[in-house]
Design an enzyme around this catalytic site. Structure first.
Site, PDB file in Angstrom:
ATOM      1  N   VAL A  96      50.013  36.655  30.701  1.00  0.00           N
ATOM      2  CA  VAL A  96      50.707  37.723  29.974  1.00  0.00           C
ATOM      3  C   VAL A  96      50.385  39.110  30.553  1.00  0.00           C
ATOM      4  CG1 VAL A  96      48.948  38.052  28.170  1.00  0.00           C
ATOM      5  CG2 VAL A  96      51.358  38.383  27.621  1.00  0.00           C
ATOM      6  N   THR A 130      44.751  40.499  33.296  1.00  0.00           N
ATOM      7  CA  THR A 130      44.064  40.997  34.493  1.00  0.00           C
ATOM      8  C   THR A 130      44.633  42.349  34.902  1.00  0.00           C
ATOM      9  OG1 THR A 130      43.734  38.722  35.217  1.00  0.00           O
ATOM     10  CG2 THR A 130      43.393  40.428  36.858  1.00  0.00           C
ATOM     11  N   LYS A 149      34.694  38.467  34.182  1.00  0.00           N
ATOM     12  CA  LYS A 149      35.581  37.358  33.822  1.00  0.00           C
ATOM     13  C   LYS A 149      34.622  36.210  33.491  1.00  0.00           C
ATOM     14  CE  LYS A 149      39.506  34.884  33.849  1.00  0.00           C
ATOM     15  NZ  LYS A 149      40.797  35.161  33.192  1.00  0.00           N
ATOM     16  N   THR A 176      39.049  29.384  35.368  1.00  0.00           N
ATOM     17  CA  THR A 176      39.461  28.082  35.903  1.00  0.00           C
ATOM     18  C   THR A 176      40.516  28.334  36.981  1.00  0.00           C
ATOM     19  OG1 THR A 176      41.160  27.793  34.213  1.00  0.00           O
ATOM     20  CG2 THR A 176      38.973  26.902  33.714  1.00  0.00           C
ATOM     21  N   ASP A 217      40.905  36.318  39.577  1.00  0.00           N
ATOM     22  CA  ASP A 217      40.880  37.389  38.567  1.00  0.00           C
ATOM     23  C   ASP A 217      39.649  38.271  38.750  1.00  0.00           C
ATOM     24  OD1 ASP A 217      43.176  36.407  37.512  1.00  0.00           O
ATOM     25  OD2 ASP A 217      42.378  35.991  35.512  1.00  0.00           O
ATOM     26  N   GLU A 248      37.466  40.336  30.670  1.00  0.00           N
ATOM     27  CA  GLU A 248      38.771  39.664  30.535  1.00  0.00           C
ATOM     28  C   GLU A 248      38.577  38.241  30.037  1.00  0.00           C
ATOM     29  OE1 GLU A 248      41.278  39.032  34.057  1.00  0.00           O
ATOM     30  OE2 GLU A 248      42.474  37.647  32.844  1.00  0.00           O
TER      31      GLU A 248
HETATM   32  N1  ATP Z   1      52.984  45.215  34.698  1.00  0.00           N
HETATM   33  C1  ATP Z   1      53.090  44.368  35.732  1.00  0.00           C
HETATM   34  N2  ATP Z   1      53.743  44.733  36.867  1.00  0.00           N
HETATM   35  C2  ATP Z   1      53.856  43.879  37.911  1.00  0.00           C
HETATM   36  N3  ATP Z   1      53.345  42.635  37.914  1.00  0.00           N
HETATM   37  C3  ATP Z   1      52.668  42.223  36.829  1.00  0.00           C
HETATM   38  C4  ATP Z   1      52.513  43.077  35.687  1.00  0.00           C
HETATM   39  N4  ATP Z   1      51.813  42.390  34.750  1.00  0.00           N
HETATM   40  C5  ATP Z   1      51.548  41.197  35.275  1.00  0.00           C
HETATM   41  N5  ATP Z   1      52.056  41.084  36.518  1.00  0.00           N
HETATM   42  C6  ATP Z   1      51.960  39.909  37.386  1.00  0.00           C
HETATM   43  O1  ATP Z   1      52.133  38.762  36.556  1.00  0.00           O
HETATM   44  C7  ATP Z   1      51.166  37.777  36.860  1.00  0.00           C
HETATM   45  C8  ATP Z   1      50.330  37.500  35.617  1.00  0.00           C
HETATM   46  O2  ATP Z   1      49.592  38.657  35.267  1.00  0.00           O
HETATM   47  P1  ATP Z   1      48.021  38.566  35.012  1.00  0.00           P
HETATM   48  O3  ATP Z   1      47.377  37.808  36.128  1.00  0.00           O
HETATM   49  O4  ATP Z   1      47.520  39.935  34.753  1.00  0.00           O
HETATM   50  O5  ATP Z   1      48.018  37.685  33.678  1.00  0.00           O
HETATM   51  P2  ATP Z   1      46.747  37.100  32.908  1.00  0.00           P
HETATM   52  O6  ATP Z   1      47.045  37.187  31.452  1.00  0.00           O
HETATM   53  O7  ATP Z   1      45.522  37.764  33.399  1.00  0.00           O
HETATM   54  O8  ATP Z   1      46.757  35.574  33.374  1.00  0.00           O
HETATM   55  P3  ATP Z   1      45.556  34.510  33.250  1.00  0.00           P
HETATM   56  O9  ATP Z   1      45.726  33.862  31.920  1.00  0.00           O
HETATM   57  O10 ATP Z   1      45.824  33.573  34.399  1.00  0.00           O
HETATM   58  O11 ATP Z   1      44.249  35.233  33.395  1.00  0.00           O
HETATM   59  C9  ATP Z   1      50.363  38.297  38.059  1.00  0.00           C
HETATM   60  O12 ATP Z   1      50.925  37.791  39.244  1.00  0.00           O
HETATM   61  C10 ATP Z   1      50.566  39.794  37.990  1.00  0.00           C
HETATM   62  O13 ATP Z   1      50.500  40.419  39.243  1.00  0.00           O
HETATM   63 MG    MG Z   2      43.871  36.905  34.331  1.00  0.00          MG
END
Ligand code: ATP
Ligand code: MG
Length: 245
Positions: free
Chosen positions: A14, A17, A38, A42, A55, A115
């Site tokens: 979502v 990160t 972090k 996984t 991450d 995170e």
């Molecule tokens: N605001 C944004 N602009 C551009 N790309 C984004 C944006 N938010 C998220 N992304 C892209 O979407 C994907 C998922 O985002 P992110 O990795 O932050 O999610 P997460 O919640 O940390 O996931 P996880 O549960 O795997 O830790 C990544 O490839 C990230 O680069």
């Molecule tokens: Mg993440």
């Protein structure tokens, strides 16, 4: 005493990160000694004895931290819930070790950004969820959510789960909102979610230009985060001590 924030979300992928990195970039720019963590990851890659969490690597690059073992104390290869990944790899999620790493890390920084993994109800081991880890760390949370169709349900469920478990919710950040061609849901959902939950909405992040997770490029993340997110509300009562000097 070190203060910090735990960035959780309504789901995996979502934007936890991206939000964590954006906050780290803005705080570092203010001159804050900011640390990142972090605690459980996984889907890690690399050799068994040197598994790497993408991450954690991204966050450490944003904060310019150099303490990988403390920032990423529990890593598993399989892209699964930690309890299942650990079982398959004949390991376990060592919560006391994670908390020890967290306390060590606290000694090195003024502010810690932690995170989560997935959402609040991701199991780390028997009868112990991400929400329990947050309680044990004693951190307030920010919920990262999408703003489109389904966001009311996902966000309110997460907020409820947090409040029932005694967590302090600093606010909600909506991620990847459209800047043109908004859907009706995206226009109306943030206010509805705020009205129903009473939780502050701290801002919305659009698609960030030039952001590439895989090669640690932040693009305009710092500028966009500073413009659109109420950073001082994330910091809470400590905001005044983290103003730019
Ligand atoms: N605001 C944004 N602009 C551009 N790309 C984004 C944006 N938010 C998220 N992304 C892209 O979407 C994907 C998922 O985002 P992110 O990795 O932050 O999610 P997460 O919640 O940390 O996931 P996880 O549960 O795997 O830790 C990544 O490839 C990230 O680069
Ligand atoms: Mg993440």
């Amino acid at each position: 005493m070190t203060v910090g924030i735990f960035i959780t979300g309504t789901d995996t992928n979502v934007g936890k990160t991206v939000v964590s990195a954006g906050l780290a970039l803005v705080l570092r720019d203010r001159g804050v000694r900011v640390g990142v963590m972090k605690p459980v990851a996984t889907g890690c890659y690399g050799r068994d004895e040197r598994l790497i969490s993408q991450d954690a690597a991204f966050l450490m690059e944003a904060a310019q931290n150099e303490r990988p073992p403390l920032a990423s104390p529990a890593r598993f290869r399989n892209p699964l819930s930690p309890n299942v990944a650990a079982l398959l790899e004949k390991k376990e999620v060592d919560v006391p070790f994670i908390l020890k790493s967290y306390r060590q890390l606290q000694k090195h920084y003024d502010f810690l950004i932690v995170e989560g993994i997935g959402g609040l109800m991701v199991p780390l081991k028997k009868d112990y969820y991400v929400a329990n880890l947050i309680r044990d760390m004693g951190l307030p949370i920010v919920i990262v959510s999408h703003a489109g169709l389904g966001a009311i349900n996902h966000t309110l469920l997460t907020a409820d789960a947090a409040i029932i478990r005694g967590l302090e919710v600093r606010g909600i950040i909506f991620n990847r909102v459209s800047v043109a061609n908004y859907s009706l849901a995206e226009i109306t959902n943030p206010k509805v979610i705020h009205d129903l939950s009473g939780i502050p909405v701290l801002g919305s992040l659009p698609e960030v230009e030039g952001l590439h997770r895989e090669n640690c490029q932040f693009g305009r993340l710092k500028e966009v985060f500073r413009e659109r997110i109420q950073v001082d509300k994330i910091l809470g009562p400590n905001a005044a001590s983290f103003q730019r000097i």
